[in-house]
Design a protein around this motif. Structure first.
Motif, PDB file in Angstrom:
ATOM      1  N   ALA A 198     -28.935   8.411 -13.256  1.00  0.00           N
ATOM      2  CA  ALA A 198     -27.219   8.251 -13.677  1.00  0.00           C
ATOM      3  C   ALA A 198     -27.246   8.467 -15.020  1.00  0.00           C
ATOM      4  N   LEU A 199     -28.243   8.332 -15.759  1.00  0.00           N
ATOM      5  CA  LEU A 199     -28.153   8.874 -17.228  1.00  0.00           C
ATOM      6  C   LEU A 199     -27.805  10.157 -17.571  1.00  0.00           C
ATOM      7  N   GLY A 200     -28.711  10.789 -16.896  1.00  0.00           N
ATOM      8  CA  GLY A 200     -28.646  12.323 -17.014  1.00  0.00           C
ATOM      9  C   GLY A 200     -29.319  12.734 -18.028  1.00  0.00           C
ATOM     10  N   ASP A 201     -28.668  13.544 -19.022  1.00  0.00           N
ATOM     11  CA  ASP A 201     -29.294  14.080 -20.191  1.00  0.00           C
ATOM     12  C   ASP A 201     -28.604  13.536 -21.540  1.00  0.00           C
ATOM     13  N   ARG A 202     -27.667  12.419 -21.384  1.00  0.00           N
ATOM     14  CA  ARG A 202     -26.929  11.819 -22.505  1.00  0.00           C
ATOM     15  C   ARG A 202     -27.846  11.284 -23.591  1.00  0.00           C
ATOM     16  N   PRO A 203     -27.664  11.477 -24.721  1.00  0.00           N
ATOM     17  CA  PRO A 203     -28.678  11.142 -25.800  1.00  0.00           C
ATOM     18  C   PRO A 203     -28.761   9.528 -25.778  1.00  0.00           C
ATOM     19  N   ILE A 204     -29.901   9.174 -26.295  1.00  0.00           N
ATOM     20  CA  ILE A 204     -30.123   7.806 -26.602  1.00  0.00           C
ATOM     21  C   ILE A 204     -31.031   7.499 -27.649  1.00  0.00           C
ATOM     22  N   ASP A 205     -30.462   6.828 -28.713  1.00  0.00           N
ATOM     23  CA  ASP A 205     -31.187   6.508 -29.770  1.00  0.00           C
ATOM     24  C   ASP A 205     -31.842   4.972 -29.837  1.00  0.00           C
ATOM     25  N   VAL A 206     -31.279   4.198 -29.011  1.00  0.00           N
ATOM     26  CA  VAL A 206     -31.745   2.856 -28.933  1.00  0.00           C
ATOM     27  C   VAL A 206     -31.897   2.583 -27.649  1.00  0.00           C
ATOM     28  N   LEU A 207     -33.038   2.177 -27.064  1.00  0.00           N
ATOM     29  CA  LEU A 207     -33.308   1.536 -25.696  1.00  0.00           C
ATOM     30  C   LEU A 207     -33.544   0.049 -25.965  1.00  0.00           C
ATOM     31  N   ILE A 208     -32.733  -0.704 -25.554  1.00  0.00           N
ATOM     32  CA  ILE A 208     -33.021  -2.317 -25.343  1.00  0.00           C
ATOM     33  C   ILE A 208     -33.158  -2.747 -23.981  1.00  0.00           C
ATOM     34  N   ASN A 209     -34.496  -3.087 -23.760  1.00  0.00           N
ATOM     35  CA  ASN A 209     -35.059  -3.485 -22.456  1.00  0.00           C
ATOM     36  C   ASN A 209     -34.736  -5.395 -22.412  1.00  0.00           C
ATOM     37  N   ASN A 210     -33.498  -5.657 -21.857  1.00  0.00           N
ATOM     38  CA  ASN A 210     -33.155  -7.076 -21.983  1.00  0.00           C
ATOM     39  C   ASN A 210     -33.120  -7.608 -20.543  1.00  0.00           C
ATOM     40  N   ALA A 211     -32.987  -6.719 -19.797  1.00  0.00           N
ATOM     41  CA  ALA A 211     -32.703  -7.190 -18.251  1.00  0.00           C
ATOM     42  C   ALA A 211     -34.105  -8.030 -17.711  1.00  0.00           C
ATOM     43  N   GLY A 212     -33.700  -9.044 -17.016  1.00  0.00           N
ATOM     44  CA  GLY A 212     -34.918 -10.046 -16.715  1.00  0.00           C
ATOM     45  C   GLY A 212     -34.758 -11.130 -15.614  1.00  0.00           C
ATOM     46  N   LEU A 213     -35.456 -11.712 -14.759  1.00  0.00           N
ATOM     47  CA  LEU A 213     -35.615 -12.423 -13.990  1.00  0.00           C
ATOM     48  C   LEU A 213     -36.493 -13.565 -13.969  1.00  0.00           C
ATOM     49  N   GLY A 214     -35.876 -14.964 -13.640  1.00  0.00           N
ATOM     50  CA  GLY A 214     -36.791 -15.945 -13.959  1.00  0.00           C
ATOM     51  C   GLY A 214     -36.854 -16.617 -12.589  1.00  0.00           C
ATOM     52  N   VAL A 215     -38.031 -16.955 -11.937  1.00  0.00           N
ATOM     53  CA  VAL A 215     -38.161 -17.649 -10.841  1.00  0.00           C
ATOM     54  C   VAL A 215     -39.004 -18.850 -10.920  1.00  0.00           C
ATOM     55  N   PRO A 216     -38.797 -19.897 -10.254  1.00  0.00           N
ATOM     56  CA  PRO A 216     -39.641 -20.954 -10.114  1.00  0.00           C
ATOM     57  C   PRO A 216     -40.988 -20.610  -9.633  1.00  0.00           C
ATOM     58  N   HIS A 217     -42.148 -21.153 -10.113  1.00  0.00           N
ATOM     59  CA  HIS A 217     -43.357 -20.882  -9.489  1.00  0.00           C
ATOM     60  C   HIS A 217     -44.294 -21.883  -9.713  1.00  0.00           C
ATOM     61  N   ASP A 218     -44.475 -22.866  -9.146  1.00  0.00           N
ATOM     62  CA  ASP A 218     -45.109 -24.158  -9.302  1.00  0.00           C
ATOM     63  C   ASP A 218     -45.729 -24.502  -8.108  1.00  0.00           C
ATOM     64  N   VAL A 219     -47.051 -24.286  -7.899  1.00  0.00           N
ATOM     65  CA  VAL A 219     -47.744 -24.684  -6.649  1.00  0.00           C
ATOM     66  C   VAL A 219     -47.917 -26.236  -6.291  1.00  0.00           C
ATOM     67  N   ARG A 220     -47.609 -26.976  -7.271  1.00  0.00           N
ATOM     68  CA  ARG A 220     -47.437 -28.431  -7.146  1.00  0.00           C
ATOM     69  C   ARG A 220     -46.193 -28.939  -6.250  1.00  0.00           C
ATOM     70  N   ASN A 221     -45.277 -27.894  -6.040  1.00  0.00           N
ATOM     71  CA  ASN A 221     -43.961 -28.188  -5.254  1.00  0.00           C
ATOM     72  C   ASN A 221     -43.933 -27.317  -3.754  1.00  0.00           C
ATOM     73  N   GLY A 222     -45.416 -26.796  -3.403  1.00  0.00           N
ATOM     74  CA  GLY A 222     -45.491 -26.066  -2.546  1.00  0.00           C
ATOM     75  C   GLY A 222     -45.726 -24.855  -2.549  1.00  0.00           C
ATOM     76  N   ALA A 223     -45.807 -24.224  -1.463  1.00  0.00           N
ATOM     77  CA  ALA A 223     -46.077 -22.540  -1.788  1.00  0.00           C
ATOM     78  C   ALA A 223     -44.906 -21.912  -2.269  1.00  0.00           C
TER      79      ALA A 223
END
Length: 240
Positions: A69-94
């Motif tokens: 989708a970006l194609g050939d548009r110029p980019i001076d700054v790339l900011i990788n901000n997207a992220g996901l948070g998930v619970p992952h605690d084996v004390r609370n089950g699988a």
């Protein structure tokens, strides 16, 4: 870097920290293209004058679609901000392994894949920058968010290595390490939180001032403790 007139690609820019980064960069004269997954939020940002691209970066096809989708548009700054948070605690089950995979991909694999794809465009600019948003938890993990912590620690290591690789090129590589910020992801946490506006301000200041790291808010304290005693920093954080 003077951000006025710079073309910025910001992932995860329709809410939280990303939305505030987008708004503050636009106020400084940058041309911001942002990504997000929620159609309503993207429409709201488009109404504010931003270029938007719908992108789910939790799997390879989403990253490839964004690059196309970006194609050939110029980019001076790339900011990788997207992220996901998930619970992952084996004390609370699988824990859910599929949720863990999505978190790991969005937080680590997607930035690596996106940087690899867009590095030629960044190298074509006289001055460029990459900002990877990790977390204070990349320095020392807490107990309940083990997969999230691992993904951010991985991105921190990658960012350090990438910075060394690009040291001789005019591409600034910045790691932004926020503390707990008042966003949708942390809505259920009853604790002191930094505002997304202030977090964004400190990240942009690191870009403008040529810093390698933006240790935001209380992460400055964690970094100081870690520099004195990594074991103490880990003990403190693992108590949460």
């Amino acid at each position: 870097m003077d951000v006025n007139g710079k073309s910025v690609l910001l992932t995860g820019g329709s809410a939280g920290i990303g939305r505030e980064i987008a708004r503050q960069l636009k106020a400084k004269g940058a041309k911001v293209t942002l990504t997000g997954r929620d159609p309503a939020r993207l429409a709201a940002m488009e109404a504010e004058g931003f270029a938007v691209i719908a992108a789910d970066l939790s799997h390879p096809a989403g990253v490839d679609a964004l690059v196309a989708a970006l194609g050939d548009r110029p980019i001076d700054v790339l900011i990788n901000n997207a992220g996901l948070g998930v619970p992952h605690d084996v004390r609370n089950g699988a824990p859910d392994p599929d949720a863990a995979d999505g978190c790991l991909y969005a937080n680590l694999s997607a930035p690596v894949r996106l940087i690899t794809a867009l590095l030629p465009a960044l190298r074509a600019r006289p001055q460029a920058a990459i900002i990877n948003v990790t977390s204070g938890l990349a320095i020392a993990p807490n107990t309940a968010s083990s997969v999230y912590c691992a993904s951010k620690a991985g991105l921190r290591s990658y960012t350090m290595a990438l910075r060394a690789q690009l040291r001789s090129e005019p591409i600034q590589v910045i790691e932004a390490l926020p503390p707990v910020v008042d966003t949708q992801m942390t809505a259920d946490r009853k604790m002191r939180k930094l505002s997304p506006q202030e977090c964004a301000r400190q990240i942009i200041a690191a870009l403008e001032n040529g810093l390698d790291e933006a240790n935001v808010g209380m992460v400055k304290v964690l970094r100081a403790v870690y520099s004195l005693s990594p074991a103490l920093a880990r003990r403190i954080m693992l108590s949460f």
